[in-house]
Design a protein around this motif. Structure first.
Motif, PDB file in Angstrom:
ATOM      1  N   ALA A 154       0.869  -1.192   0.000  1.00 20.83           N
ATOM      2  CA  ALA A 154       0.000   0.000   0.000  1.00 20.83           C
ATOM      3  C   ALA A 154       0.895   1.228   0.000  1.00 20.83           C
ATOM      4  O   ALA A 154       1.959   1.222   0.604  1.00 20.83           O
ATOM      5  N   ILE A 155       0.451   2.274  -0.684  1.00 23.58           N
ATOM      6  CA  ILE A 155       1.261   3.496  -0.735  1.00 23.58           C
ATOM      7  C   ILE A 155       0.639   4.533   0.185  1.00 23.58           C
ATOM      8  O   ILE A 155      -0.554   4.803   0.101  1.00 23.58           O
ATOM      9  N   ILE A 156       1.447   5.084   1.094  1.00 29.05           N
ATOM     10  CA  ILE A 156       0.941   6.038   2.082  1.00 29.05           C
ATOM     11  C   ILE A 156       1.655   7.363   1.874  1.00 29.05           C
ATOM     12  O   ILE A 156       2.875   7.393   1.772  1.00 29.05           O
ATOM     13  N   PRO A 158      -6.049   6.998  -0.214  1.00 29.50           N
ATOM     14  CA  PRO A 158      -6.257   8.432  -0.092  1.00 29.50           C
ATOM     15  C   PRO A 158      -5.450   8.983   1.083  1.00 29.50           C
ATOM     16  O   PRO A 158      -5.272   8.312   2.088  1.00 29.50           O
ATOM     17  N   GLY A 159      -4.975  10.229   0.962  1.00 33.41           N
ATOM     18  CA  GLY A 159      -4.180  10.821   2.037  1.00 33.41           C
ATOM     19  C   GLY A 159      -5.014  11.612   3.033  1.00 33.41           C
ATOM     20  O   GLY A 159      -4.535  11.976   4.094  1.00 33.41           O
ATOM     21  N   HIS A 160      -6.274  11.942   2.692  1.00 35.04           N
ATOM     22  CA  HIS A 160      -7.068  12.783   3.590  1.00 35.04           C
ATOM     23  C   HIS A 160      -7.681  11.976   4.722  1.00 35.04           C
ATOM     24  O   HIS A 160      -8.232  10.908   4.481  1.00 35.04           O
ATOM     25  N   ALA A 161      -7.631  12.509   5.931  1.00 31.70           N
ATOM     26  CA  ALA A 161      -8.230  11.816   7.073  1.00 31.70           C
ATOM     27  C   ALA A 161      -9.744  11.637   6.861  1.00 31.70           C
ATOM     28  O   ALA A 161     -10.347  10.753   7.436  1.00 31.70           O
ATOM     29  N   ASP A 162     -10.351  12.491   6.022  1.00 28.03           N
ATOM     30  CA  ASP A 162     -11.786  12.374   5.770  1.00 28.03           C
ATOM     31  C   ASP A 162     -12.143  11.062   5.086  1.00 28.03           C
ATOM     32  O   ASP A 162     -13.275  10.628   5.129  1.00 28.03           O
ATOM     33  N   PHE A 163     -11.166  10.470   4.397  1.00 25.63           N
ATOM     34  CA  PHE A 163     -11.479   9.224   3.703  1.00 25.63           C
ATOM     35  C   PHE A 163     -10.943   8.032   4.486  1.00 25.63           C
ATOM     36  O   PHE A 163     -10.470   7.063   3.926  1.00 25.63           O
ATOM     37  N   LEU A 217      -5.741  -1.337   3.750  1.00 23.76           N
ATOM     38  CA  LEU A 217      -4.508  -1.828   4.376  1.00 23.76           C
ATOM     39  C   LEU A 217      -4.620  -3.314   4.704  1.00 23.76           C
ATOM     40  O   LEU A 217      -3.620  -3.997   4.835  1.00 23.76           O
ATOM     41  N   ASN A 218      -5.862  -3.792   4.809  1.00 29.96           N
ATOM     42  CA  ASN A 218      -6.057  -5.217   5.080  1.00 29.96           C
ATOM     43  C   ASN A 218      -5.494  -6.118   3.995  1.00 29.96           C
ATOM     44  O   ASN A 218      -5.262  -7.284   4.218  1.00 29.96           O
ATOM     45  N   MET A 219      -5.360  -5.569   2.779  1.00 32.51           N
ATOM     46  CA  MET A 219      -4.915  -6.398   1.663  1.00 32.51           C
ATOM     47  C   MET A 219      -3.392  -6.402   1.531  1.00 32.51           C
ATOM     48  O   MET A 219      -2.850  -7.155   0.739  1.00 32.51           O
ATOM     49  N   ALA A 220      -2.682  -5.533   2.264  1.00 34.09           N
ATOM     50  CA  ALA A 220      -1.248  -5.363   2.016  1.00 34.09           C
ATOM     51  C   ALA A 220      -0.386  -6.102   3.043  1.00 34.09           C
ATOM     52  O   ALA A 220      -0.829  -6.410   4.142  1.00 34.09           O
ATOM     53  N   ASP A 221       0.873  -6.374   2.659  1.00 41.10           N
ATOM     54  CA  ASP A 221       1.853  -6.960   3.594  1.00 41.10           C
ATOM     55  C   ASP A 221       2.898  -5.926   3.982  1.00 41.10           C
ATOM     56  O   ASP A 221       3.687  -6.136   4.893  1.00 41.10           O
ATOM     57  N   GLY A 222       2.961  -4.848   3.217  1.00 37.59           N
ATOM     58  CA  GLY A 222       3.957  -3.829   3.520  1.00 37.59           C
ATOM     59  C   GLY A 222       3.459  -2.505   3.001  1.00 37.59           C
ATOM     60  O   GLY A 222       2.434  -2.441   2.325  1.00 37.59           O
ATOM     61  N   CYS A 223       4.175  -1.408   3.329  1.00 32.40           N
ATOM     62  CA  CYS A 223       3.725  -0.125   2.805  1.00 32.40           C
ATOM     63  C   CYS A 223       4.920   0.696   2.331  1.00 32.40           C
ATOM     64  O   CYS A 223       6.032   0.554   2.822  1.00 32.40           O
ATOM     65  N   LEU A 224       4.634   1.564   1.365  1.00 35.11           N
ATOM     66  CA  LEU A 224       5.632   2.480   0.843  1.00 35.11           C
ATOM     67  C   LEU A 224       5.251   3.832   1.429  1.00 35.11           C
ATOM     68  O   LEU A 224       4.182   4.343   1.112  1.00 35.11           O
ATOM     69  N   LEU A 225       6.087   4.373   2.314  1.00 37.81           N
ATOM     70  CA  LEU A 225       5.758   5.659   2.925  1.00 37.81           C
ATOM     71  C   LEU A 225       6.468   6.745   2.131  1.00 37.81           C
ATOM     72  O   LEU A 225       7.691   6.773   2.061  1.00 37.81           O
ATOM     73  N   LEU A 226       5.677   7.630   1.517  1.00 33.65           N
ATOM     74  CA  LEU A 226       6.250   8.649   0.643  1.00 33.65           C
ATOM     75  C   LEU A 226       6.230   9.989   1.379  1.00 33.65           C
ATOM     76  O   LEU A 226       5.177  10.394   1.873  1.00 33.65           O
ATOM     77  N   PHE A 250      -1.812   9.783  10.181  1.00 36.73           N
ATOM     78  CA  PHE A 250      -3.095   9.094  10.355  1.00 36.73           C
ATOM     79  C   PHE A 250      -3.056   7.699   9.712  1.00 36.73           C
ATOM     80  O   PHE A 250      -3.409   6.705  10.322  1.00 36.73           O
ATOM     81  N   VAL A 251      -2.588   7.631   8.448  1.00 38.94           N
ATOM     82  CA  VAL A 251      -2.588   6.344   7.747  1.00 38.94           C
ATOM     83  C   VAL A 251      -1.447   5.469   8.255  1.00 38.94           C
ATOM     84  O   VAL A 251      -1.597   4.264   8.416  1.00 38.94           O
ATOM     85  N   LEU A 252      -0.298   6.087   8.543  1.00 39.57           N
ATOM     86  CA  LEU A 252       0.868   5.324   8.995  1.00 39.57           C
ATOM     87  C   LEU A 252       0.571   4.624  10.324  1.00 39.57           C
ATOM     88  O   LEU A 252       0.962   3.479  10.538  1.00 39.57           O
TER      89      LEU A 252
END
Length: 598
Positions: free
Chosen positions: A8-10, A75-80, A88-97, A110-112
């Motif tokens: 997932a990309i955050i 999405p990056g907005h906390a509203d979403f 995030l349930n589908m991912a094993d890792g994340c790319l934090l940009l 929020f997403v991290l």
């Protein structure tokens, strides 16, 4: 079994997340290089392109060096938030940009935070290192501190960092040595992100997202947790209420590039789409028919705001829109509930009114804007926060607000936020800019952005995210100015507006059609006044010298949809049609209004 990586990309809004994914798709040779430059492949609906934000999460996949990388854009907005949780349930890792100048922002946090709680392994990408005065090394320290604050494990803190510029198409492990391409990111994903664990046994899949096609209806999307799913297989659907229903998978698709490919079977760890399953909700489990076991459901943040939606009953109804009746609006809201997780809709006692609950003004205004573009006409009331009873006390949602402004405006900001019952939590200065953090009731944020931008000459960067429910903080003074209300229907004349300009500022252009009860401007004082903007100049034969000055009109204030929603008072509606946004009083007739106010 091919090698799979689910990632997932955050990133915060505007840090270049969608641009990076587009470049990764090009690296996977799924697109010709000569597609329109600057056009994003992923944010493909008009609203996302205009605002430059991602609203719906999307799935794409790339094949690189015999590995299949499933990328999930969040999405990056906390509203979403509703979108983020299930993705995030589908991912094993994340790319934090992270932006090499701004560093990690509140909504990244929020997403991290959600990703770290789920135990995802991060790879950090510091983007935009080609910007002047960027500070990649400091930013990397900031990311490390942020992860420590979020209680990351030792393994999560040992993250690799890649630097580069997605827009210019290069990434590298050392920011002072640019490379030719973005392959270092793909290599890091393959090296550091764990492969999904393959579990043998009866099939299980959690439905985390859904797609819709006018041919086959609703399509369930999720990641196979255990076992194998095959086309034509009979399965059991485990529902929220604990019942199980027998269903059959008609078709099975996996994601490839931007599209989907039909396959015969999917094994544990891959993300797939199932056609032919009916009556499911997000969070239901697709399980083996003989041994149905349900997976734990997804918990989604509760809504914090509500708005009244109603049919358009102004004198101008039906002029613009195709869909104007209550049946149309009810159908459209029901359809939206199918895919918009964090939304709730409650029908009021009388026919044509609905209360719609969402995560914030942005979440709800995106829905209204989408409906308006589809040809709907409706009216929307003032946004209200949702109040809960907790241990017998009246509680309201409180948010963490961060404002980043040049030093000379900081005192104005603090004054503005504390008047709205905000408490200053921390304040630190970095190179002539001040970073302020407040705890503020959600009510206080409605309408704050405009004032903050005006007071700081457009320099402020403002972001907020939901914290928790806290006891009620008391009344907050909202907009203090009254409204200028049109007296009768007709065409507004420049002559009339010119004579009324000392009363306040106007929201309408000359020659625009108005109706009685429409809010045409803002009064400079705090009471409402009814004005006649349809009065034309009476022509006579007599001419006095100097009486014929030209009408000089100050340009009117034009509201965007969010600004209009944040501006209106409790006794006003925003009338939304495909071509117009008008403000009006709920009761149009002046005498009726006076009676009601008594």
């Amino acid at each position: 079994m091919q090698n799979i990586r689910n990632i997932a990309i955050i990133a915060h809004v505007d840090h270049g997340k969608t641009t990076l994914v587009d470049k990764m798709l090009l690296a996977g040779h799924l697109f010709r290089e000569n597609q329109n430059a600057g056009e994003l492949i992923l944010d493909n609906n008009d609203l996302e392109r205009e605002r430059g934000i991602t609203i719906l999460s999307k799935n794409v996949s790339i094949t690189y060096k015999d590995y299949k990388i499933n990328i999930i854009d969040t999405p990056g907005h906390a509203d979403f938030g509703g979108e983020v949780e299930r993705v995030l349930n589908m991912a094993d890792g994340c790319l934090l940009l992270v932006d090499a100048f701004e560093g990690p922002m509140p909504q990244t946090r929020f997403v991290l935070q959600k990703a770290i709680q789920m135990g995802l392994k991060p790879v950090v990408v510091i983007n935009k290192v080609d910007k002047p005065n960027c500070r990649p090394d400091e930013v990397q320290e900031m990311v490390f501190d942020l992860m420590c604050n979020l209680d990351a494990t030792e393994e999560q803190l040992d993250f690799p960092t890649i630097y580069g510029s997605a827009k210019n198409g290069w990434m590298s492990t050392d920011w002072e040595k640019p490379t030719e391409n973005i392959l270092p990111v793909l290599d890091a994903i393959i090296e550091y992100i764990p492969a999904p664990t393959t579990l043998e046994g009866p099939a299980q899949m959690l439905i985390t997202s859904l797609d819709f096609s006018s041919y086959v209806g609703r399509i369930a999307v999720g990641r196979v947790h255990r076992g194998e799913l095959r086309e034509g297989m009979d399965i059991a659907l485990c529902r929220k209420d604990g019942t199980t229903v027998k269903q059959r998978i008609k078709e099975l698709h996996v994601f490839e590039g931007m599209g989907r490919k039909r396959v015969e079977s999917v094994k544990s760890g891959d993300i797939c789409a199932l056609v032919g399953i009916e009556g499911f909700e997000i969070g239901d489990t697709v399980a083996d028919l003989n041994t149905p076991e349900a997976l734990p459901r997804i918990a989604i943040d509760e809504p914090t705001m509500s708005m009244t939606f109603t049919i358009n009953d102004s004198p101008f109804f039906g002029r613009d829109g195709k869909f104007v009746t209550s049946r149309h609006i009810a159908d459209r809201l029901t359809r939206e509930l199918d895919r918009n997780l964090a939304l709730r809709v409650k029908k009021a006692d009388n026919e044509d009114v609905w209360t719609v609950f969402g995560r914030g003004v942005l979440h709800l205004s995106v829905l209204i804007e989408t409906m308006r573009r589809e040809g709907y006409e409706l009216q929307v009331g003032q946004p209200q926060v949702i109040i809960k009873e907790i241990d017998g006390r009246k509680c309201e949602p409180v948010e963490l607000l961060t404002i980043n402004v040049p030093e000379e405006y900081s005192s104005k900001m603090i004054d503005m936020v504390t008047r709205r019952k905000g408490d200053l939590v921390s304040m630190n200065v970095q190179n002539d800019r001040v970073h302020l953090e407040f705890n503020i009731p959600s009510r206080g944020i409605i309408g704050l952005r405009n004032n903050v931008l005006t007071a700081s000459a457009g320099e402020a960067i403002m972001a907020h995210r939901f914290l928790e429910y806290q006891p009620w903080k008391g009344d907050i003074e909202r907009r203090t100015n009254g409204s200028l209300i049109a007296m009768e229907a007709g065409t507004a004349y420049a002559y009339a507006i010119d004579k009324l300009q000392d009363r306040g500022r106007f929201f309408i252009f000359p020659q625009e059609e108005v109706y009685a009860g429409q809010v045409v401007g803002e009064n400079a004082k705090d009471n409402d006044i009814v004005v006649n903007v349809t009065k034309s100049k009476k022509l006579t034969n007599m001419r006095a010298s100097g009486a014929d000055d030209k009408a000089r009109i100050i340009p009117p204030v034009v509201f965007s949809l969010e600004e209009a929603l944040e501006y209106i008072k409790a006794d006003e509606y925003v009338e939304v049609t495909p071509h117009h946004i008008r403000l009006r009083k709920v009761i149009l007739d002046e005498l009726e209004r006076k009676r009601a106010n008594k």
